[in-house]
Design an enzyme around this catalytic site. Structure first.
Site, PDB file in Angstrom:
ATOM      1  N   TYR A 155       0.844  -1.203   0.000  1.00 37.51           N
ATOM      2  CA  TYR A 155       0.000   0.000   0.000  1.00 37.51           C
ATOM      3  C   TYR A 155       0.880   1.254   0.000  1.00 37.51           C
ATOM      4  CZ  TYR A 155      -3.723   3.191   1.595  1.00 37.51           C
ATOM      5  OH  TYR A 155      -4.628   4.224   1.720  1.00 37.51           O
ATOM      6  N   ASP A 156       1.827   1.300   0.973  1.00 38.25           N
ATOM      7  CA  ASP A 156       2.626   2.522   1.148  1.00 38.25           C
ATOM      8  C   ASP A 156       3.465   2.811  -0.095  1.00 38.25           C
ATOM      9  OD1 ASP A 156       1.644   1.871   3.616  1.00 38.25           O
ATOM     10  OD2 ASP A 156       3.504   2.198   4.718  1.00 38.25           O
ATOM     11  N   VAL A 197      -9.967   1.079  12.658  1.00 36.94           N
ATOM     12  CA  VAL A 197     -10.180   1.190  14.093  1.00 36.94           C
ATOM     13  C   VAL A 197     -11.544   1.788  14.456  1.00 36.94           C
ATOM     14  CG1 VAL A 197      -8.964   3.423  14.389  1.00 36.94           C
ATOM     15  CG2 VAL A 197      -9.039   1.767  16.259  1.00 36.94           C
ATOM     16  N   VAL A 198     -11.994   2.803  13.741  1.00 34.62           N
ATOM     17  CA  VAL A 198     -13.254   3.449  14.144  1.00 34.62           C
ATOM     18  C   VAL A 198     -14.428   2.494  13.936  1.00 34.62           C
ATOM     19  CG1 VAL A 198     -14.838   5.362  13.699  1.00 34.62           C
ATOM     20  CG2 VAL A 198     -12.369   5.783  13.728  1.00 34.62           C
ATOM     21  N   GLN A 219      -0.400   4.298  20.656  1.00 29.35           N
ATOM     22  CA  GLN A 219      -0.167   4.894  19.331  1.00 29.35           C
ATOM     23  C   GLN A 219      -1.258   5.926  19.065  1.00 29.35           C
ATOM     24  OE1 GLN A 219      -1.425   1.877  19.974  1.00 29.35           O
ATOM     25  NE2 GLN A 219      -2.247   0.831  18.184  1.00 29.35           N
ATOM     26  N   THR A 220      -0.921   6.932  18.268  1.00 30.37           N
ATOM     27  CA  THR A 220      -1.898   8.001  18.034  1.00 30.37           C
ATOM     28  C   THR A 220      -2.342   8.053  16.575  1.00 30.37           C
ATOM     29  OG1 THR A 220      -0.294   9.728  17.478  1.00 30.37           O
ATOM     30  CG2 THR A 220      -0.815   9.435  19.823  1.00 30.37           C
ATOM     31  N   ASP A 283       3.213  -0.840  12.441  1.00 29.48           N
ATOM     32  CA  ASP A 283       2.073   0.029  12.786  1.00 29.48           C
ATOM     33  C   ASP A 283       2.640   1.396  13.218  1.00 29.48           C
ATOM     34  OD1 ASP A 283      -1.046  -0.805  13.781  1.00 29.48           O
ATOM     35  OD2 ASP A 283      -0.230   1.079  14.536  1.00 29.48           O
TER      36      ASP A 283
HETATM   37  P1  NAD Z   1     -12.738   1.877   0.266  1.00 28.32           P
HETATM   38  O1  NAD Z   1     -12.075   0.560   0.339  1.00 28.32           O
HETATM   39  O2  NAD Z   1     -14.079   2.035   0.875  1.00 28.32           O
HETATM   40  O3  NAD Z   1     -12.848   2.381  -1.236  1.00 28.32           O
HETATM   41  C1  NAD Z   1     -11.980   1.988  -2.266  1.00 28.32           C
HETATM   42  C2  NAD Z   1     -12.829   1.712  -3.502  1.00 28.32           C
HETATM   43  O4  NAD Z   1     -11.949   1.341  -4.584  1.00 28.32           O
HETATM   44  C3  NAD Z   1     -13.789   0.526  -3.307  1.00 28.32           C
HETATM   45  O5  NAD Z   1     -15.056   0.856  -3.802  1.00 28.32           O
HETATM   46  C4  NAD Z   1     -13.160  -0.601  -4.119  1.00 28.32           C
HETATM   47  O6  NAD Z   1     -14.083  -1.554  -4.568  1.00 28.32           O
HETATM   48  C5  NAD Z   1     -12.501   0.183  -5.228  1.00 28.32           C
HETATM   49  N1  NAD Z   1     -11.402  -0.529  -5.869  1.00 28.32           N
HETATM   50  C6  NAD Z   1     -10.392  -1.209  -5.275  1.00 28.32           C
HETATM   51  N2  NAD Z   1      -9.570  -1.732  -6.203  1.00 28.32           N
HETATM   52  C7  NAD Z   1     -10.077  -1.355  -7.416  1.00 28.32           C
HETATM   53  C8  NAD Z   1      -9.691  -1.607  -8.758  1.00 28.32           C
HETATM   54  N3  NAD Z   1      -8.602  -2.326  -9.038  1.00 28.32           N
HETATM   55  N4  NAD Z   1     -10.452  -1.070  -9.742  1.00 28.32           N
HETATM   56  C9  NAD Z   1     -11.560  -0.344  -9.480  1.00 28.32           C
HETATM   57  N5  NAD Z   1     -11.976  -0.094  -8.230  1.00 28.32           N
HETATM   58  C10 NAD Z   1     -11.242  -0.596  -7.206  1.00 28.32           C
HETATM   59  O7  NAD Z   1     -11.712   2.923   0.905  1.00 28.32           O
HETATM   60  P2  NAD Z   1     -11.834   4.487   1.162  1.00 28.32           P
HETATM   61  O8  NAD Z   1     -11.574   4.707   2.599  1.00 28.32           O
HETATM   62  O9  NAD Z   1     -13.049   5.032   0.557  1.00 28.32           O
HETATM   63  O10 NAD Z   1     -10.547   5.010   0.378  1.00 28.32           O
HETATM   64  C11 NAD Z   1     -10.654   5.678  -0.865  1.00 28.32           C
HETATM   65  C12 NAD Z   1      -9.272   6.184  -1.272  1.00 28.32           C
HETATM   66  O11 NAD Z   1      -8.760   7.073  -0.293  1.00 28.32           O
HETATM   67  C13 NAD Z   1      -8.246   5.056  -1.424  1.00 28.32           C
HETATM   68  O12 NAD Z   1      -7.428   5.331  -2.536  1.00 28.32           O
HETATM   69  C14 NAD Z   1      -7.439   5.160  -0.155  1.00 28.32           C
HETATM   70  O13 NAD Z   1      -6.119   4.714  -0.332  1.00 28.32           O
HETATM   71  C15 NAD Z   1      -7.491   6.653   0.137  1.00 28.32           C
HETATM   72  N6  NAD Z   1      -7.288   6.916   1.572  1.00 28.32           N
HETATM   73  C16 NAD Z   1      -8.305   6.691   2.469  1.00 28.32           C
HETATM   74  C17 NAD Z   1      -8.063   6.932   3.818  1.00 28.32           C
HETATM   75  C18 NAD Z   1      -9.143   6.724   4.854  1.00 28.32           C
HETATM   76  O14 NAD Z   1      -8.866   6.908   6.033  1.00 28.32           O
HETATM   77  N7  NAD Z   1     -10.361   6.377   4.499  1.00 28.32           N
HETATM   78  C19 NAD Z   1      -6.812   7.369   4.238  1.00 28.32           C
HETATM   79  C20 NAD Z   1      -5.811   7.563   3.307  1.00 28.32           C
HETATM   80  C21 NAD Z   1      -6.066   7.349   1.961  1.00 28.32           C
HETATM   81  N1  UDP Z   2      -6.303  -0.673  15.839  1.00 25.76           N
HETATM   82  C1  UDP Z   2      -6.658  -1.212  17.071  1.00 25.76           C
HETATM   83  N2  UDP Z   2      -7.711  -2.054  17.122  1.00 25.76           N
HETATM   84  C2  UDP Z   2      -8.445  -2.386  16.048  1.00 25.76           C
HETATM   85  C3  UDP Z   2      -8.097  -1.839  14.784  1.00 25.76           C
HETATM   86  C4  UDP Z   2      -7.011  -0.984  14.723  1.00 25.76           C
HETATM   87  O1  UDP Z   2      -6.023  -0.928  18.079  1.00 25.76           O
HETATM   88  O2  UDP Z   2      -9.414  -3.165  16.193  1.00 25.76           O
HETATM   89  C5  UDP Z   2      -5.176   0.262  15.784  1.00 25.76           C
HETATM   90  C6  UDP Z   2      -4.137  -0.057  14.711  1.00 25.76           C
HETATM   91  O3  UDP Z   2      -3.151  -0.932  15.229  1.00 25.76           O
HETATM   92  C7  UDP Z   2      -3.574   1.318  14.416  1.00 25.76           C
HETATM   93  C8  UDP Z   2      -4.764   2.250  14.610  1.00 25.76           C
HETATM   94  O4  UDP Z   2      -5.703   1.532  15.401  1.00 25.76           O
HETATM   95  O5  UDP Z   2      -2.578   1.655  15.348  1.00 25.76           O
HETATM   96  C9  UDP Z   2      -5.422   2.671  13.311  1.00 25.76           C
HETATM   97  O6  UDP Z   2      -5.692   1.508  12.568  1.00 25.76           O
HETATM   98  P1  UDP Z   2      -6.465   1.529  11.180  1.00 25.76           P
HETATM   99  O7  UDP Z   2      -6.407   0.143  10.646  1.00 25.76           O
HETATM  100  O8  UDP Z   2      -7.788   2.169  11.343  1.00 25.76           O
HETATM  101  O9  UDP Z   2      -5.625   2.532  10.255  1.00 25.76           O
HETATM  102  P2  UDP Z   2      -4.069   2.778  10.006  1.00 25.76           P
HETATM  103  O10 UDP Z   2      -3.872   4.172  10.452  1.00 25.76           O
HETATM  104  O11 UDP Z   2      -3.242   1.833  10.816  1.00 25.76           O
HETATM  105  O12 UDP Z   2      -3.915   2.557   8.555  1.00 25.76           O
END
Ligand code: NAD
Ligand code: UDP
Length: 335
Positions: A155-156, A197-198, A219-220, A283
């Protein structure tokens, strides 16, 4: 706009949202439609669901495409929001090769589409580009501290490579790019089982299960409510062409995971107890965005406090759980 495969324009812009049936994508589609645009929602439903966008289907300005972003596509559009990618650790680690492909091949395909059509393109990047950060709070000029070969790397590093591609397309082909680095965001339409987590804590609290804290819970994270974030997406897209980002978008109010658990228990009146589990590898220990750039360039900052956002999210999951527990023709006794 080239009109070879278009219908009659209903006004506004024609906008492609990849990952549009996901948590954030569905809120974005809703917002763009409400502003009079035509929206093409593209998704392969890996983590998204038709349920998230069902209420938009009756709009003549909304179109749904089942398509995998790792394959090229030919459309005529004015703007692209590239959100397609699983975002929760359990989902993106389920098929890590596909996760990297989605970020990298997906970015190449969407940048190619932007190049051909001249569309502006926004990339949903992430705070994970900072890895387990040694600079706190994180500013956009910090290059990060990322393990290239660990469980989170698909992912990263996929998202980091996508950013590289965006900036190379800008330098090489003068594309109008916009990169937003999203910090943890939550709200209605998160997948109840995606392990974030939420959603985990709320579902556990509402069902009386133990609240699973990974590690000591020290962790925060800084949690942004989804509608605040979507507002930032639209503001980023509407900036002057000279503004590319990357720009941090998230809520700078920082909480320990234990504090989040205690808040959720209190707000749901739950009898759930805390259960401590092993901390997953890599993490991040602390995470908080420095949003000075977003304040200056977008005139944006979050408006919804954690308690307000949690209240709306708890209400949403309460509805989802009670709908699931209602008898249907398949489950009701005698059927
Ligand atoms: P999500 O998993 O709900 O949404 C991702 C969507 O992409 C899903 O509908 C999934 O079916 C679709 N998808 C996955 N692979 C695909 C592919 N190969 N082709 C077409 N569609 C595909 O997640 P989200 O939280 O809505 O995240 C949306 C975007 O925001 C992502 O790119 C994610 O990396 C980024 N993002 C989200 C957060 C967060 O906290 N929610 C944080 C950082 C980045
Ligand atoms: N986490 C937790 N319990 C859970 C799910 C997540 O303590 O049931 C922690 C996880 O280890 C991380 C933070 O909550 O430190 C946020 O996790 P999340 O998967 O929501 O997102 P991240 O920021 O790690 O991508």
């Amino acid at each position: 706009m080239n009109d070879t495969n278009s219908s009659v324009s209903l006004g506004g812009k024609r906008i492609l949202v990849t990952g549009g049936a996901g948590f954030l994508g569905s809120h974005l589609c809703e917002r763009l439609l409400s502003e009079g645009n035509e929206v093409i929602c593209m998704d392969n439903y890996f983590t998204g669901s038709k349920r998230n966008i069902m209420h938009l289907m009756s709009s003549p300005s909304f179109e749904l495409l089942r398509h995998d972003v790792t394959f090229p596509i030919y459309l005529e559009i004015d703007e692209i929001y590239n959100l397609a990618c699983p975002a929760s650790p359990i989902h993106y680690q389920h098929d890590p090769v596909q996760t990297t492909k989605t970020s990298v091949h997906g970015a190449i395909n969407m940048l190619g589409l932007a190049k051909r059509t001249g569309a502006k393109i926004f990339q949903a990047s992430t705070s994970e580009v900072y890895g387990d950060p040694k600079v706190h709070p994180q500013t956009e000029n910090y290059w990060g501290h990322v393990n290239p070969i660990g469980f989170r790397s698909c992912y990263d590093e996929g998202k980091r490579c996508a950013e590289t591609l965006f900036f190379d397309y800008r330098r090489q082909h003068n594309l109008r790019i916009k990169v937003g680095r999203i910090f943890n965001t939550y709200g209605p339409r998160m997948h109840p089982n995606d392990g974030r987590v939420v959603s985990n804590f709320i579902v556990q609290a509402l069902t009386g299960q133990p609240i699973t804290i990974y590690g000591e819970g020290e962790q925060t994270r800084s949690f942004c409510y989804c509608l605040d974030l979507i507002d930032a997406f639209v503001r980023i897209m509407n900036t002057d062409d000279s503004f590319t980002g990357p720009v941090n978008i998230g809520n700078p109010d920082e909480f320990t995971i234990r504090q989040l658990a205690e808040k959720v228990i209190a707000m749901t009146n739950s009898s759930s107890k805390l259960e401590f589990k092993e901390l997953p590898s890599d993490d991040p220990t602390q995470r908080r965005p420095d949003i000075s750039l977003a304040r200056k360039e977008l005139g944006w900052e979050p408006t919804i406090k954690l308690e307000q956002g949690l209240a709306k999210t708890i209400e949403y999951f309460d509805g989802v759980l009670s709908a699931e527990s209602k008898p249907t023709t398949h489950t009701a006794p005698g059927n």
